[in-house]
Design a protein around this motif. Structure first.
Motif, PDB file in Angstrom:
ATOM      1  N   ALA A  53     -14.385   1.263  -1.789  1.00 13.31           N
ATOM      2  CA  ALA A  53     -13.090   0.988  -1.176  1.00 13.31           C
ATOM      3  C   ALA A  53     -13.253   1.038   0.331  1.00 13.31           C
ATOM      4  O   ALA A  53     -13.861   1.978   0.865  1.00 13.31           O
ATOM      5  CB  ALA A  53     -12.053   1.996  -1.639  1.00 13.31           C
TER       6      ALA A  53
ATOM      7  N   THR B 287     -11.385   0.180   4.370  1.00 15.61           N
ATOM      8  CA  THR B 287     -10.229  -0.136   5.203  1.00 15.61           C
ATOM      9  C   THR B 287     -10.744  -0.870   6.429  1.00 15.61           C
ATOM     10  O   THR B 287     -11.634  -0.371   7.127  1.00 15.61           O
ATOM     11  CB  THR B 287      -9.470   1.129   5.616  1.00 15.61           C
ATOM     12  OG1 THR B 287      -8.981   1.795   4.447  1.00 15.61           O
ATOM     13  CG2 THR B 287      -8.286   0.775   6.517  1.00 15.61           C
TER      14      THR B 287
ATOM     15  N   TYR C 203      -6.313  -4.073   6.281  1.00 15.04           N
ATOM     16  CA  TYR C 203      -6.456  -4.384   4.865  1.00 15.04           C
ATOM     17  C   TYR C 203      -7.169  -3.237   4.164  1.00 15.04           C
ATOM     18  O   TYR C 203      -8.156  -2.690   4.684  1.00 15.04           O
ATOM     19  CB  TYR C 203      -7.264  -5.667   4.650  1.00 15.04           C
ATOM     20  CG  TYR C 203      -6.606  -6.909   5.202  1.00 15.04           C
ATOM     21  CD1 TYR C 203      -5.724  -7.657   4.428  1.00 15.04           C
ATOM     22  CD2 TYR C 203      -6.869  -7.338   6.503  1.00 15.04           C
ATOM     23  CE1 TYR C 203      -5.119  -8.795   4.930  1.00 15.04           C
ATOM     24  CE2 TYR C 203      -6.270  -8.476   7.018  1.00 15.04           C
ATOM     25  CZ  TYR C 203      -5.400  -9.200   6.227  1.00 15.04           C
ATOM     26  OH  TYR C 203      -4.792 -10.335   6.733  1.00 15.04           O
ATOM     27  N   ASP C 204      -6.671  -2.878   2.992  1.00 13.90           N
ATOM     28  CA  ASP C 204      -7.351  -1.910   2.124  1.00 13.90           C
ATOM     29  C   ASP C 204      -7.879  -2.693   0.926  1.00 13.90           C
ATOM     30  O   ASP C 204      -7.100  -3.299   0.172  1.00 13.90           O
ATOM     31  CB  ASP C 204      -6.383  -0.812   1.669  1.00 13.90           C
ATOM     32  CG  ASP C 204      -5.914   0.049   2.828  1.00 13.90           C
ATOM     33  OD1 ASP C 204      -6.771   0.542   3.570  1.00 13.90           O
ATOM     34  OD2 ASP C 204      -4.687   0.224   2.991  1.00 13.90           O
ATOM     35  N   LEU C 205      -9.197  -2.699   0.731  1.00 13.18           N
ATOM     36  CA  LEU C 205      -9.821  -3.533  -0.282  1.00 13.18           C
ATOM     37  C   LEU C 205     -10.798  -2.729  -1.128  1.00 13.18           C
ATOM     38  O   LEU C 205     -11.355  -1.722  -0.667  1.00 13.18           O
ATOM     39  CB  LEU C 205     -10.596  -4.686   0.381  1.00 13.18           C
ATOM     40  CG  LEU C 205      -9.866  -5.537   1.419  1.00 13.18           C
ATOM     41  CD1 LEU C 205     -10.879  -6.409   2.141  1.00 13.18           C
ATOM     42  CD2 LEU C 205      -8.804  -6.384   0.745  1.00 13.18           C
ATOM     43  N   VAL C 206     -11.014  -3.192  -2.349  1.00  8.85           N
ATOM     44  CA  VAL C 206     -12.128  -2.726  -3.176  1.00  8.85           C
ATOM     45  C   VAL C 206     -13.084  -3.897  -3.298  1.00  8.85           C
ATOM     46  O   VAL C 206     -12.712  -4.956  -3.818  1.00  8.85           O
ATOM     47  CB  VAL C 206     -11.664  -2.253  -4.561  1.00  8.85           C
ATOM     48  CG1 VAL C 206     -12.869  -1.877  -5.417  1.00  8.85           C
ATOM     49  CG2 VAL C 206     -10.711  -1.079  -4.441  1.00  8.85           C
ATOM     50  N   LEU C 207     -14.289  -3.737  -2.809  1.00  8.06           N
ATOM     51  CA  LEU C 207     -15.245  -4.834  -2.784  1.00  8.06           C
ATOM     52  C   LEU C 207     -15.684  -5.203  -4.202  1.00  8.06           C
ATOM     53  O   LEU C 207     -15.785  -4.352  -5.085  1.00  8.06           O
ATOM     54  CB  LEU C 207     -16.468  -4.450  -1.943  1.00  8.06           C
ATOM     55  CG  LEU C 207     -16.192  -4.119  -0.466  1.00  8.06           C
ATOM     56  CD1 LEU C 207     -17.492  -3.800   0.257  1.00  8.06           C
ATOM     57  CD2 LEU C 207     -15.469  -5.268   0.226  1.00  8.06           C
TER      58      LEU C 207
ATOM     59  N   GLU D  76     -14.066  -7.172  -6.275  1.00 12.88           N
ATOM     60  CA  GLU D  76     -12.967  -7.447  -7.199  1.00 12.88           C
ATOM     61  C   GLU D  76     -12.184  -8.691  -6.816  1.00 12.88           C
ATOM     62  O   GLU D  76     -11.076  -8.920  -7.307  1.00 12.88           O
ATOM     63  CB  GLU D  76     -12.024  -6.241  -7.291  1.00 12.88           C
ATOM     64  CG  GLU D  76     -12.695  -5.010  -7.883  1.00 12.88           C
ATOM     65  CD  GLU D  76     -11.727  -3.885  -8.168  1.00 12.88           C
ATOM     66  OE1 GLU D  76     -10.514  -4.048  -7.845  1.00 12.88           O
ATOM     67  OE2 GLU D  76     -12.157  -2.849  -8.697  1.00 12.88           O
ATOM     68  N   GLY D  77     -12.751  -9.508  -5.911  1.00 10.59           N
ATOM     69  CA  GLY D  77     -12.104 -10.760  -5.550  1.00 10.59           C
ATOM     70  C   GLY D  77     -10.862 -10.605  -4.694  1.00 10.59           C
ATOM     71  O   GLY D  77     -10.027 -11.516  -4.640  1.00 10.59           O
ATOM     72  N   GLN D  78     -10.715  -9.487  -4.009  1.00  8.37           N
ATOM     73  CA  GLN D  78      -9.539  -9.258  -3.186  1.00  8.37           C
ATOM     74  C   GLN D  78      -9.653  -9.901  -1.806  1.00  8.37           C
ATOM     75  O   GLN D  78      -8.684  -9.947  -1.056  1.00  8.37           O
ATOM     76  CB  GLN D  78      -9.286  -7.753  -3.039  1.00  8.37           C
ATOM     77  CG  GLN D  78      -9.020  -7.054  -4.363  1.00  8.37           C
ATOM     78  CD  GLN D  78      -8.862  -5.555  -4.213  1.00  8.37           C
ATOM     79  OE1 GLN D  78      -8.792  -5.026  -3.110  1.00  8.37           O
ATOM     80  NE2 GLN D  78      -8.805  -4.852  -5.336  1.00  8.37           N
ATOM     81  N   ALA D  79     -10.840 -10.376  -1.450  1.00 10.14           N
ATOM     82  CA  ALA D  79     -11.050 -11.023  -0.151  1.00 10.14           C
ATOM     83  C   ALA D  79     -11.964 -12.225  -0.348  1.00 10.14           C
ATOM     84  O   ALA D  79     -12.627 -12.375  -1.386  1.00 10.14           O
ATOM     85  CB  ALA D  79     -11.662 -10.040   0.850  1.00 10.14           C
TER      86      ALA D  79
ATOM     87  N   GLU E  34     -16.134 -10.561   2.419  1.00  9.72           N
ATOM     88  CA  GLU E  34     -16.808  -9.426   1.782  1.00  9.72           C
ATOM     89  C   GLU E  34     -18.236  -9.280   2.287  1.00  9.72           C
ATOM     90  O   GLU E  34     -18.715  -8.168   2.549  1.00  9.72           O
ATOM     91  CB  GLU E  34     -16.790  -9.590   0.261  1.00  9.72           C
ATOM     92  CG  GLU E  34     -15.429  -9.344  -0.371  1.00  9.72           C
ATOM     93  CD  GLU E  34     -15.560  -8.817  -1.791  1.00  9.72           C
ATOM     94  OE1 GLU E  34     -16.698  -8.514  -2.213  1.00  9.72           O
ATOM     95  OE2 GLU E  34     -14.517  -8.674  -2.459  1.00  9.72           O
TER      96      GLU E  34
END
Length: 432
Positions: A179, A181, A200-204, A206-209, A214
């Motif tokens: 995870a 930020t 942005y808060d992301l989990v790498l 998982e296709g969130q960006a 990434e």
């Protein structure tokens, strides 16, 4: 096909003459002729309405002579009288032929000259006559019921992720599953002239960006920043951005890594009421098998219903197909306007089949008395009431008010329909 009928006029006068023409896709056209006397009756009624409401100088309210009214409001009275005569004659003509429009009634060609009948055309679509031919004798193969290999392990890994403890990592670079930020700032384009930094808060992984974003993040350590060129992929949802490149500055503020629990008996007990890990795995396997079997039965029902629909062809009204398609599109409110027409055309075959299926299902239900009985509905409501710990009467009243009671009745009827069809066909097991 043409058919002519005469509808008795209100008050016992000469009737309305109606000729019905049947068109394609359940379309009906009425050619209507209204005797002058019926139009005159409407004109007199409209005149009385004006007289009861008007107050003119020199006359008491409600005592204005008809001649005075006609001189001042003749054109408006004529238009309203014709409009009333058309509406009444159209309603009577439709009712006399026991037609049931499912679309708006389009009235055209209104013609009226003093001394001659009022004529017009009314066009609309009607609910089709649904034939019941072959309802059984089909052969449907049940899909193979197999739990995919590794499915239990994948669910356990998901449970581990849900019960992970996140720890801040001061060293190293981010990896998939971490995870992060970040602050991102666009460096090119007009928007770059103003402060366009966003957190942005992301989990790498998982296709969130975007993939390029990434990759850029993974090149940084916590506290570092860098300038990167990133591109929107060719399959990006927004077609206008596909292949577009941007210059951005990315600052990695923090990175957290998950500490996953060990897969042991203690973990099994922590996620639910399980005795040990073997109990957890067994219960997961049973749930997966039950879901797979349920999907297989649903597939059998879909295949069987499709066979029944294809064996009982009939035309469906265009308006019902459009209405069904509109309902589907309302569920996808993020579609761009210019794509709606293309999507509507793509959905048309599925919409037409769905309308035909629903009409046929309704016809079979009516013909064979497959509606849910009061006892069946009552039993279902009692089950809901027990689950909620509420009186049955209160549950029934709330479900009726919300419209959910009709949904329950429809689902019970649908289940009876499927049983009716399955009893008349053969469901076979897949070959090994």
């Amino acid at each position: 096909m043409n058919a002519r009928a005469r509808v008795a006029g209100r008050g016992g006068g000469p009737g309305v003459d109606v000729r019905v023409t049947e068109g394609r896709r359940c379309r009906r056209t009425l050619e209507v002729s209204v005797p002058t006397g019926l139009v005159e009756a409407q004109r007199a009624a409209v005149t009385r309405k004006y007289a009861s409401r008007l107050k003119l100088k020199g006359f008491r309210k409600g005592r204005v002579p008809p001649g005075v009214i006609h001189r001042r409001f003749g054109r408006a009275i004529e238009e309203e009288a014709v409009e009333r005569a058309v509406r009444n004659a159209c309603d009577e003509a439709i009712a006399s032929r026991e037609l049931k429009p499912v679309s708006d009634v389009d009235v055209t060609g209104v013609r009226f000259e003093p001394g001659n009948p009022l004529t017009f055309k009314a066009t609309f679509e009607v609910r089709p006559a649904v034939p019941l031919g072959r309802l059984g004798g089909f052969r449907v193969e049940r899909p193979r019921v197999e739990v995919p290999e590794g499915a239990v392990d994948r669910i356990i890994e998901r449970l581990r992720g849900e019960h992970a403890v996140w720890r801040t990592a001061a060293n190293g670079r981010p990896q998939p599953g971490d995870a992060v930020t970040v602050f991102m700032t666009r460096l090119d384009g007009e928007d770059s002239k103003r402060d366009d930094s966003r957190r942005y808060d992301l989990v790498l992984g998982e296709g969130q960006a975007l993939p390029d974003v990434e990759e850029a993040i993974r090149s940084l350590a916590a506290g570092e920043e860098g300038d990167f060129e990133v591109a929107f992929p060719d399959d990006f949802a927004d077609e206008s951005r596909r292949g577009v490149r941007r210059r951005v500055r990315i600052a990695l503020l923090s990175r957290s890594v998950p500490e996953l629990p060990e897969v042991d008996d203690a973990f099994a007990r922590s996620v639910g009421e399980f005795e040990d890990l073997d109990d957890l795995r067994e219960r997961i396997g049973e749930d997966l098998e039950r879901e797979t079997r349920s999907r297989a039965e649903a597939e059998v029902n879909d295949r069987l219903m499709r066979m029944v629909v294809e064996a009982n062809p009939f035309e469906v009204p265009e308006s019902l197909v459009e209405r069904y398609t509109d309902a589907v599109l309302r569920e996808a409110d993020d579609i761009e306007a210019e794509k709606l027409d293309v999507l509507r055309e793509e959905l048309r075959p599925a919409s037409e089949f769905a309308v035909r299926r629903d009409l046929l299902a309704s016809r079979i239900t009516e013909e064979h008395g497959l509606h849910a009985s009061p006892d069946e509905v009552g039993a279902r409501l009692e089950a809901v009431a027990r689950k909620r710990g509420e009186p049955v009467g209160r549950v029934r009243a709330r479900l009726r008010e919300s419209g959910a009671l009709e949904t329950i009745e429809r689902r019970l009827a649908d289940a009876k329909l499927i049983r009716f069809l399955r009893e008349r066909s053969e469901i076979t097991e897949p070959e090994l």
